[in-house]
Design an enzyme around this catalytic site. Structure first.
Site, PDB file in Angstrom:
ATOM      1  N   ASP A  35       0.957  -1.083  -0.119  1.00  0.00           N
ATOM      2  CA  ASP A  35       0.047  -0.081  -0.132  1.00  0.00           C
ATOM      3  C   ASP A  35       1.059   1.160  -0.106  1.00  0.00           C
ATOM      4  O   ASP A  35       1.705   1.476   0.901  1.00  0.00           O
ATOM      5  CB  ASP A  35      -0.941  -0.031   1.383  1.00  0.00           C
ATOM      6  N   ASP A  39      -4.006   4.106   2.801  1.00  0.00           N
ATOM      7  CA  ASP A  39      -5.632   3.905   2.952  1.00  0.00           C
ATOM      8  C   ASP A  39      -5.668   2.287   3.549  1.00  0.00           C
ATOM      9  O   ASP A  39      -6.881   1.832   3.721  1.00  0.00           O
ATOM     10  CB  ASP A  39      -6.358   4.311   1.835  1.00  0.00           C
ATOM     11  N   ASP A  43      -1.772  -1.130  -3.535  1.00  0.00           N
ATOM     12  CA  ASP A  43      -2.288  -0.535  -4.830  1.00  0.00           C
ATOM     13  C   ASP A  43      -1.314  -0.494  -5.840  1.00  0.00           C
ATOM     14  O   ASP A  43      -0.130  -1.170  -5.696  1.00  0.00           O
ATOM     15  CB  ASP A  43      -2.476   0.994  -4.538  1.00  0.00           C
ATOM     16  N   ASP A 112      -6.165 -10.568 -15.568  1.00  0.00           N
ATOM     17  CA  ASP A 112      -7.113 -11.330 -15.225  1.00  0.00           C
ATOM     18  C   ASP A 112      -8.343 -10.999 -16.221  1.00  0.00           C
ATOM     19  O   ASP A 112      -8.612  -9.805 -16.146  1.00  0.00           O
ATOM     20  CB  ASP A 112      -7.494 -11.298 -13.949  1.00  0.00           C
ATOM     21  N   ASP A 212     -10.715 -16.387 -15.704  1.00  0.00           N
ATOM     22  CA  ASP A 212     -11.488 -16.764 -14.675  1.00  0.00           C
ATOM     23  C   ASP A 212     -12.434 -17.723 -15.035  1.00  0.00           C
ATOM     24  O   ASP A 212     -13.357 -17.507 -16.084  1.00  0.00           O
ATOM     25  CB  ASP A 212     -11.902 -15.567 -13.816  1.00  0.00           C
ATOM     26  N   GLU A 266      -8.647 -20.927 -16.022  1.00  0.00           N
ATOM     27  CA  GLU A 266      -9.053 -21.459 -14.802  1.00  0.00           C
ATOM     28  C   GLU A 266     -10.232 -22.166 -14.904  1.00  0.00           C
ATOM     29  O   GLU A 266     -11.376 -21.778 -15.445  1.00  0.00           O
ATOM     30  CB  GLU A 266      -9.171 -20.190 -13.792  1.00  0.00           C
ATOM     31  N   HIS A 338      -4.899 -17.107  -4.748  1.00  0.00           N
ATOM     32  CA  HIS A 338      -5.718 -16.258  -3.700  1.00  0.00           C
ATOM     33  C   HIS A 338      -6.866 -16.982  -3.228  1.00  0.00           C
ATOM     34  O   HIS A 338      -7.509 -16.331  -2.460  1.00  0.00           O
ATOM     35  CB  HIS A 338      -5.946 -14.709  -4.609  1.00  0.00           C
ATOM     36  N   ASP A 339      -7.119 -18.224  -3.854  1.00  0.00           N
ATOM     37  CA  ASP A 339      -8.209 -18.885  -3.233  1.00  0.00           C
ATOM     38  C   ASP A 339      -7.963 -20.120  -2.391  1.00  0.00           C
ATOM     39  O   ASP A 339      -8.931 -20.400  -1.914  1.00  0.00           O
ATOM     40  CB  ASP A 339      -9.257 -19.485  -4.351  1.00  0.00           C
TER      41      ASP A 339
HETATM   42  O1  TEU Z   1     -12.621 -19.015  -8.678  1.00  0.00           O
HETATM   43  C1  TEU Z   1     -13.238 -20.078  -9.057  1.00  0.00           C
HETATM   44  C2  TEU Z   1     -13.390 -21.053  -8.223  1.00  0.00           C
HETATM   45  O2  TEU Z   1     -14.378 -20.927  -7.539  1.00  0.00           O
HETATM   46  C3  TEU Z   1     -12.413 -22.043  -7.745  1.00  0.00           C
HETATM   47  O3  TEU Z   1     -11.488 -21.135  -7.590  1.00  0.00           O
HETATM   48  C4  TEU Z   1     -12.676 -22.590  -6.977  1.00  0.00           C
HETATM   49  O4  TEU Z   1     -11.688 -22.653  -5.738  1.00  0.00           O
HETATM   50  C5  TEU Z   1     -12.566 -24.346  -7.291  1.00  0.00           C
HETATM   51  O5  TEU Z   1     -13.575 -24.599  -8.149  1.00  0.00           O
HETATM   52  C6  TEU Z   1     -12.645 -25.335  -6.124  1.00  0.00           C
HETATM   53  O6  TEU Z   1     -12.941 -26.509  -6.985  1.00  0.00           O
HETATM   54  C7  TEU Z   1     -12.635 -17.566  -9.490  1.00  0.00           C
HETATM   55  C8  TEU Z   1     -11.891 -16.849  -8.718  1.00  0.00           C
HETATM   56  O7  TEU Z   1     -10.501 -17.214  -8.426  1.00  0.00           O
HETATM   57  C9  TEU Z   1     -12.188 -16.568  -7.424  1.00  0.00           C
HETATM   58  O8  TEU Z   1     -11.468 -15.423  -6.614  1.00  0.00           O
HETATM   59  C10 TEU Z   1     -13.562 -15.888  -7.698  1.00  0.00           C
HETATM   60  O9  TEU Z   1     -14.258 -15.571  -6.480  1.00  0.00           O
HETATM   61  C11 TEU Z   1     -14.359 -16.758  -8.490  1.00  0.00           C
HETATM   62  O10 TEU Z   1     -13.898 -17.137  -9.501  1.00  0.00           O
HETATM   63  C12 TEU Z   1     -15.469 -15.881  -9.091  1.00  0.00           C
HETATM   64  O11 TEU Z   1     -15.100 -14.900 -10.057  1.00  0.00           O
END
Ligand code: TEU
Length: 571
Positions: A35, A39, A43, A112, A212, A266, A338-339
């Site tokens: 950052d 804030d 960024d 993305d 995505d 993805e 990030h997930d």
């Molecule tokens: O994620 C899609 C999603 O749901 C998968 O990553 C999930 O974890 C996987 O299918 C598990 O089996 C993408 C993005 O990476 C996520 O951050 C978003 O929230 C989602 O799409 C919606 O845009």
């Protein structure tokens, strides 16, 4: 420790080579990286200030999570304007500087692409719900079935995938949050808008897209009910639908193929067969993320519940993908993003062997066949964080799930659900990057939007930089080794001990007119000392790299310390 060996040159033919195959990707989640203006939200200027650090890793590509304008209900995966930058991240001029600064360091920038859905605030949706004829078919609107939604499909984030809209007096489909309505890809105008958007960004000079949930674009006609016991109810009707390949091929033909860029899709529930089609030599994508190895610690199909896993299962999954994509397709290799929760906290031992398990897991992802993706902080061995109160959660998915559980009679308050929500919450990946041991880990001078992991006093870039034995410096060495050895990029994979429950040993071999180069990777996935025989000739074996300061005089019987990783040159 590293012994220098040179690899034979020119084994791999130019036809086989591609820059995106030889690259290592570093994923930046801008909200949590750095950052610059106090804030509390990361960024673009913050990222620019830290680009020398990113370059110091030896990576080639930055994949930047969404920075487009958005109400941020799902941290930018809910886009309200594809051609504007989210104000808290900066301006378009900042973004242009970022692109220049990335290129100036000989790195590339991949953006993305989120086009399965938009935000509810996107102008297209605002006009669509109002019934403006130009936009009325941009989204998937249906009448209800009696008093209920049109079918039984579920949102990935829980609950029905349909939301009733008072203004339009109909339901719209949202496979993710209610704030993320799905676009209707059967509408040619929608496809054209998206292709134009892609072209607009490519013309600005970016180097590719991470797409995505891209295999969700095509839904089965008629939207029939899904199997109520399925892992994700309705998925068989909205994943890899009938037009999927056509949509991607059109995208490729009309736009992508005009540029030398990298594309990675993805793709939830992706199989090897599908991957060989989407990412074939002449397929629309270069590679795709599958999820099979990220579900090892699920309890069956249950995403939130934590189950036991064993190494032979991981070998089976990895083997299937390594050999399945040998001739056609290309792997996208990753542990974290990030997930996903932090890998040391899932498949390593963050308490007793954090450095060892983080470096061992790093060796794994950087020595398989495919393009490796490293998520910010993974190179430090960052861990999951404690999520002690419901208020500490930020992730819409985790919050929804906590609320869902709390409706069940067996749970009284958050304390009863915090372990299960805390382990899997996507927030684990989203705590701020740990730059130093100061307040807020050097991430911000303000109040961070999400808690900083309390272990930043120990785990941080400044400390890791100064420590020769750190996870960070090991990653740097490993990335450099990958650059020197074509065998690590292109070599065929062979699992030497498929049935072993603790040791993962495989070779990577390239052969051609220029000779042969064969490397052996031996990993101890357990916290025990152990000894094993390996079915390979070790005559001229030498250790190229190890995460322990150890040498092996008689390498054909390998003695390994807890979570030890070694890479050998075989011949
Ligand atoms: O994620 C899609 C999603 O749901 C998968 O990553 C999930 O974890 C996987 O299918 C598990 O089996 C993408 C993005 O990476 C996520 O951050 C978003 O929230 C989602 O799409 C919606 O845009």
């Amino acid at each position: 420790m590293a012994i220098q060996h040179t690899a034979p040159d020119e084994i791999v033919s130019d036809d086989e080579r591609a820059w995106w195959k030889e690259a290592v990707v570093y994923q930046v989640y801008p909200r949590s990286f750095a950052d610059s203006d106090g804030d509390g939200v990361g960024d673009l200027r913050g990222l620019i200030d830290r680009l020398d650090y990113v370059a110091s890793l030896g990576v080639d590509i930055i994949w930047l999570n969404p920075v487009y304008d958005s109400p941020q209900e799902d941290n930018g995966y809910d886009i309200s304007d594809y051609q504007a930058i989210y104000e808290e991240f900066g301006t378009m001029a900042d973004w242009e500087d970022l692109l220049d600064e990335v290129h100036a360091r000989d790195m590339k920038l991949v953006m993305d692409l989120v086009v399965n859905h938009t935000s509810r605030d996107h102008e297209w949706f605002v006009e669509s719900r109002r019934g403006n004829p130009e936009y009325e078919d941009y989204y998937i609107w249906r009448e209800g079935d009696g008093d209920g939604p049109p079918n039984n499909w579920e949102s990935f984030f829980g609950g029905s995938a349909w939301e009733y809209d008072e203004e339009r007096e109909a339901y719209y489909l949202h496979l993710y949050d209610t704030s993320q309505p799905d676009l209707d890809w059967t509408n040619e105008d929608v496809r054209q808008e998206v292709f134009d958007t892609i072209d607009w960004w490519l013309a600005k000079g970016i180097d590719g897209f991470r797409m995505d949930v891209i295999n969700l674009l095509s839904k089965v006609e008629g939207l029939p009910d899904g199997d109520p016991d399925g892992e994700w109810v309705g998925a068989e009707h909205f994943i890899d639908g009938p037009e999927m390949t056509d949509y991607l091929e059109a995208m490729d033909e009309q736009v992508l193929s005009n540029y030398d860029v990298m594309t990675v899709g993805e793709m939830p529930q992706l199989t090897v067969d599908e991957a060989t089609e989407y990412a074939a030599e002449d397929g629309p994508l270069d590679m795709a993320f599958h999820f099979q190895h990220t579900k090892l610690d699920y309890d069956g199909d249950e995403r939130w519940a934590v189950g036991d896993w064993d190494l032979t299962e991981l070998k089976e999954i990895i083997g299937r993908w390594q050999t399945g994509l040998e001739d056609e397709g290309w792997n996208a290799l990753y542990w974290e993003n990030h997930d996903q929760p932090r890998v040391v906290s899932r498949y390593g031992d963050p308490e007793n062997y954090r450095r060892e398990s983080a470096t061992m897991l790093g060796t794994f992802v950087l020595t398989l066949r495919g393009t490796p993706y490293i998520y910010q902080g993974q190179e430090l061995g960052m861990t999951n964080a404690p999520w002690d109160s419901k208020e500490s959660l930020r992730d819409v998915d985790a919050i929804n799930h906590a609320e869902e559980l709390l409706e069940e009679p067996e749970y009284e308050d958050y304390d009863d659900v915090k372990d299960v929500v805390g382990y899997r919450s996507r927030d684990n990946a989203r705590t701020p990057m740990q730059w130093d041991d100061g307040e807020n880990a050097g991430f911000t001078d303000g109040d961070p939007w999400i808690q900083v992991n309390p272990n930043h006093d120990e785990i941080n870039v400044a400390a890791a930089d100064a420590d020769e034995e750190s996870v960070l410096n090991y990653y740097r060495e490993l990335i450099a080794l990958r650059k020197r050895r074509d065998a690590l990029v292109y070599g065929a994979y062979e699992d030497l001990l498929p049935g072993h429950e603790s040791v993962y040993a495989y070779t990577r071999t390239v052969e051609g007119e220029g000779g042969r180069d064969r490397l052996l990777v031996v990993l101890n996935f357990s916290d025990a000392d152990l000894t094993t025989d390996l079915p390979v000739e070790f005559d001229d074996a030498a250790v190229l790299l190890s995460n322990y300061d150890a040498d092996d005089d008689d390498p054909s019987t390998v003695s390994l310390a807890p979570y030890e990783a070694r890479i050998y040159q075989l011949d």
